[in-house]
Design a protein around this motif. Structure first.
Motif, mmCIF file in Angstrom:
data_model
loop_
_atom_site.group_PDB
_atom_site.id
_atom_site.type_symbol
_atom_site.label_atom_id
_atom_site.label_comp_id
_atom_site.label_asym_id
_atom_site.label_seq_id
_atom_site.Cartn_x
_atom_site.Cartn_y
_atom_site.Cartn_z
ATOM 1 N N UNK A 277 94.397 11.962 -48.827
ATOM 2 C CA UNK A 277 93.925 12.694 -47.639
ATOM 3 C C UNK A 277 92.964 11.906 -46.766
ATOM 4 N N UNK A 278 92.052 11.166 -47.383
ATOM 5 C CA UNK A 278 91.043 10.459 -46.594
ATOM 6 C C UNK A 278 91.622 9.254 -45.867
ATOM 7 N N UNK A 280 94.522 9.502 -44.116
ATOM 8 C CA UNK A 280 95.343 10.009 -42.992
ATOM 9 C C UNK A 280 94.363 10.303 -41.862
ATOM 10 N N UNK A 281 94.120 9.287 -41.032
ATOM 11 C CA UNK A 281 92.944 9.270 -40.156
ATOM 12 C C UNK A 281 93.277 9.539 -38.687
ATOM 13 N N UNK A 282 94.420 10.154 -38.454
ATOM 14 C CA UNK A 282 94.720 10.554 -37.065
ATOM 15 C C UNK A 282 95.468 11.873 -37.090
ATOM 16 N N UNK A 319 96.621 4.734 -44.367
ATOM 17 C CA UNK A 319 96.143 3.386 -44.047
ATOM 18 C C UNK A 319 95.043 3.000 -45.018
ATOM 19 N N UNK B 48 88.131 7.654 -36.264
ATOM 20 C CA UNK B 48 88.519 7.219 -37.617
ATOM 21 C C UNK B 48 89.742 6.308 -37.564
ATOM 22 N N UNK B 66 85.199 11.785 -36.349
ATOM 23 C CA UNK B 66 86.503 12.429 -36.521
ATOM 24 C C UNK B 66 86.208 13.910 -36.617
ATOM 25 N N UNK B 70 86.857 14.061 -42.441
ATOM 26 C CA UNK B 70 87.706 14.062 -43.638
ATOM 27 C C UNK B 70 87.094 13.327 -44.825
ATOM 28 N N UNK B 71 86.064 12.509 -44.543
ATOM 29 C CA UNK B 71 85.396 11.817 -45.642
ATOM 30 C C UNK B 71 83.894 12.024 -45.517
#
Lengths: 349, 349
Positions: A277-278, A280-282, A319, B48, B66, B70-71
């Motif tokens: 999950x962390x 998938x940054x978009x 990524x 991000x 972001x 998410x992090x």
């Protein structure tokens, strides 16, 4: 007729449409200029530089501005002078999202401004049949280039060279331009979603992200495939499978009436439950049309609801810095049933 | 060090630099983001999506935003939240020319804004040695593609195909991107200065305007040649000679200390005295650097004065609707003596 849509949107007073893609949407003219609507008349204001290609535009009066008024038939020395004369004291509807700050400040000082950016982007989000046709052709061109790229990526080419092959192929197949700079990102570079191609030569074990799109008759396409070059790692294969599963599940849910945020949620859930999950940054996708990024937005905080004949991408990715990235993207047409996926390049390993 | 130049320009309070090309100029980082300067600290705020390629940027603290955080290490949900926390009640220097209207409105509501666009564009107009080197390489790549194009233009190719050959050649020779969409305009189409390539096949008697530029290490080049395909008319030859004379006279006058408007006047005078004045419908040139159009502007109403190590184009043209157009353009470095012309493709008939 799209000029009528503008007249309806402006409703009272006058309207001035800035931005090449907005003016193209309403008129079919592509170039610098401003479309003005006042008292039932549409005026296309263009700099002298653009006069020759503006003259064929239907349904509008073409008027030319040039600071020097080098010829007797040039009426205005600037857009501002033209607007003052045409609009007068009427309130003025504009789309502020396609306007630079200095223009906005000057307009705000002269006119009572009404922002119609939401209405214009909503109009543009739902495609007419001729728009869908152009996007389909852009997709066919892109698919040919993508297949070629997937084959040639194994031939010890650099990222720059492969992107050159891709660009040549798109033009040769009928593209007039690219929807955006072609991305070829290999090995560690593939961990940068918007990587700019380098001299790095593709090699065994690489992940190669190819994100490209042709432009045809003014309409964009957007497609990504990730090639895994032989002897890739187990980890890379696993990540590829997670991204593909996320993409397929999200695509399967695309239909008229669903919230765009729900599509993002579905893709993200697959990736999260696999522990990535962390990375998938978009967001999961975006509308595609005259601009390669336009309404609707397929993100977790989007308020858009999908409608028939919207065209969107679905493009989850993972990524991992220092290692690799994987993204898989299709452009698709929203329908009342299952979506129509336009990219035809295979994506199974 | 360019970060120091920013600190000096901001002087009091804080600064926020928007715009990919501005941020690249000060940091070398190319991607979405905002460069913030406050209390001696430079912060590069990136979404991000861009974190992986931002992390190598020197002299700045990279911070990531972001919306979903998410992090755990993502500190801000938006640029606006980051600016509120970093800038506080300080006045804020910004370059409004690289900012969208909605951002401008939001910033104006929160901060006391000072526009430093003039200072930033003046800094960028005079190139450092490393910038000149990148532009030179971009020029070498462009020259190779231009020579190829001049040769292949006679081989019954379409405008789209020829532009594809050109694009492939630039990438293969080391360009990472194009400075702008390559223009190939033949026959009547050459009367449109910003023509978009079509399926029209080049034929005998055509004027073929090829306007292209490679991008190398973030720096642009801009070059135009006009090929006259055999059995062209006397009128076309005459026009070509006038444009070439105008271009050569204008280039000859380029030197430190001259007004940019004077360069435009010289080119325009040659064309006017030949009776084609009303067909020279654009300005004579522009600065070239990270953006393909930037300060200084070589037009009759420009206030810019040329300085050593500025890089400009000189590109007069004559465009006769229904017949043809001719434009000849070089990119050159301003010196204290004669300019250094970077394009090496021949332009004599």
């Amino acid at each position: 007729m799209r000029l009528d849509k503008l007249a309806k949107t402006v409703d009272k007073g006058c309207g001035a449409i800035f931005g090449i893609s907005n003016v193209f949407y309403f008129t079919g003219y592509s170039g610098a200029g401003v479309l003005v609507y006042c008292d039932g008349v549409f005026t296309l204001l263009v700099p002298a530089l653009e006069e020759n290609r503006a003259l064929d535009t239907k349904g509008v009066e073409v008027k030319v501005y040039y600071p020097a008024k080098i010829r007797g038939d040039i009426q205005y020395s600037s857009v501002m002078e033209a607007l003052e004369k045409i609009v007068g004291n009427n309130p003025l509807s504009v789309d502020v999202s396609y306007m630079d700050v200095n223009t906005y400040i000057r307009l705000s000082n002269k006119f009572q401004i009404r922002d119609i950016s939401q209405q214009v982007s909503s109009l543009r989000a739902v495609k007419d049949p001729d728009e869908l046709e152009n996007i389909k052709v852009a997709g066919e061109i892109t698919s040919i280039a993508m297949k070629m790229a997937m084959e040639r990526a194994t031939e010890k080419v650099s990222e720059k060279q492969l992107s050159g092959f891709i660009d040549y192929t798109m033009k040769n197949e009928g593209a007039e331009d690219y929807a955006f700079p072609s991305i070829v990102a290999s090995g560690e570079n593939s961990a940068e979603p918007h990587h700019i191609p380098t001299n790095r030569v593709i090699r065994e074990g690489d992940s190669v992200v190819v994100d490209i799109g042709a432009k045809f008759n003014g309409y964009c396409f957007d497609s990504t495939r990730t090639l895994l070059v032989k002897s890739y790692s187990e980890e890379l294969r696993k990540v590829y499978e997670v991204v593909l599963e996320a993409q397929l599940e999200a695509i399967d849910a695309v239909t008229e009436g669903i919230k765009a945020s729900e599509i993002d949620r579905i893709a993200r859930k697959v990736i999260e439950r696999s522990g990535f999950g962390k990375y998938f940054i978009h967001s999961t996708g975006h509308g595609v049309g005259i601009d390669v990024h336009e309404s609707p937005y397929v993100s977790f905080n989007s308020n858009d609801v999908l409608k028939e004949n919207m065209v969107i991408t679905v493009e989850p990715g993972i990524y991992i810095k220092g290692k690799f990235g994987v993204r898989i993207e299709d452009t698709l047409i929203v329908t009342k049933g299952k979506p129509v996926v336009l990219e035809t390049t295979y994506k199974l390993l």
